[in-house]
Write an enzyme that holds these catalytic residues in place. Sequence first.
Site, PDB file in Angstrom:
ATOM      1  N   LYS A  20       0.849  -1.018  -0.067  1.00 53.30           N
ATOM      2  CA  LYS A  20      -0.121  -0.432   0.432  1.00 53.30           C
ATOM      3  C   LYS A  20       1.081   1.270  -0.295  1.00 53.30           C
ATOM      4  CE  LYS A  20      -3.438  -2.581   2.555  1.00 53.30           C
ATOM      5  NZ  LYS A  20      -4.019  -3.077   3.687  1.00 53.30           N
TER       6      LYS A  20
ATOM      7  N   GLN B 199      -4.623  -1.423   9.622  1.00 52.91           N
ATOM      8  CA  GLN B 199      -4.294  -3.160   8.575  1.00 52.91           C
ATOM      9  C   GLN B 199      -4.749  -4.170   9.817  1.00 52.91           C
ATOM     10  OE1 GLN B 199      -3.828  -3.891   6.094  1.00 52.91           O
ATOM     11  NE2 GLN B 199      -3.434  -6.058   6.765  1.00 52.91           N
TER      12      GLN B 199
ATOM     13  N   ASP C 116     -11.088   2.601   4.295  1.00 50.29           N
ATOM     14  CA  ASP C 116     -12.148   1.177   4.134  1.00 50.29           C
ATOM     15  C   ASP C 116     -12.671   1.016   4.235  1.00 50.29           C
ATOM     16  OD1 ASP C 116      -9.619  -0.518   3.141  1.00 50.29           O
ATOM     17  OD2 ASP C 116      -9.047  -0.466   5.747  1.00 50.29           O
TER      18      ASP C 116
END
Length: 390
Positions: A136, A180, A203
């Site tokens: 990422k 994460q 997200d």
Amino acid sequence: MRAALAATLRKAFSAAETALRPCVASKCLDFHLHHCQSSDPAEQRPGSSILGRDLPEIWATPSAASPLLPPPEPQSSCVDEAPTPVIIDGKSIAEEIRLGLSQEVLRMKAMINKVPGLAVVLVGQRRDSQAYVRNKTKACEEVGMRSLMAEFPEDCGEEDVLNVVSDFNRDPSVHGVLVQLPLPKHLDEERILGAVSLEKDVDGFHPLNMGNLALSGREPLFIPCAAKACVELLLRLGVDLKSKHVAVIGRSNVVGLPTSLLLQRHHATVSVLHAFTNNPQDVTREADIVISAAGVPNLVRGHWLKRGSVVIDVGTNPVEVSSSLRCCKTYSWTDPNSEQGYYLQGDVCYEEALQLASAITPVPGGVGPVTVAMLLANTLDSAKRLYSFT
């Protein structure tokens, strides 16, 4: 006289009601005990409600010794051979998406002297999580976005993580905040994810984003990245999702649930399979499209699929090189002789699926790169919204 008769009747009805109440209550209790309570003593505990209880999603692991299945026999000698399946190249598609994003980032910088910023919170030393975060961060750099990262040890305190999330929420140069997953078990995942600002929830896991995705006529600020990637791949493949039967394996908040909701937005007929589904292979064999996000290596074997189906494998399961689970052909993510000592295995037994599918995503190189591209797209959208940039 009428008043006296009414009083007598009221007394009679009251007496009958009093006499019947214990009997009715007893019968209701008997019905509840017989029909409603689970036979499992562990599930017979107070607090159950119409919403049901949260149960651990534990799939039965396929037998490591299970051999590859032979190719299915044709029904008749005049049946043509199945066409070679399309290998959906997620890397190329992601590169194309990133190219478009980089042009938009350059345009934003030239016009308002701003660039999107993505902040990532990483807790622990999981090798797969570290690799995902590296990918990422690298992707951010490739498209000209700013990236920040906060790392914590496995045993860090929950308040430490919440504090850094709060700092990122207040930072005007940060337009997206990503925690994460998975987090260590001692941390409250729901609380930490809920602390991310709705406007920076790239997200797409905030309850309001998920709720708006579920409700017809509503539009979420962000669509969860993996779900968005799955549908993006299908649309780019030219699949018309309307009326298609799609089997989604797994119902996690990260992939399975949002994917099923997004597919319904495209008017697909969706079957969601989970660890408590009886004979899931009977459902998937009827599906035009199979999307697997169970997190179990080689769960989906050849006999789970019908000929001509499209297979989207979201599973990215790190498997030790020495593991005997490697019963199916895989794309090695790392050199088996390298220090990492593991490779990525999808949920789908790739070699068996190739014999039946019309199109399939490899692991790695399928859904993963496109998921990262969708994360960058969400971050760009967040920055555009903040600056009213069109």
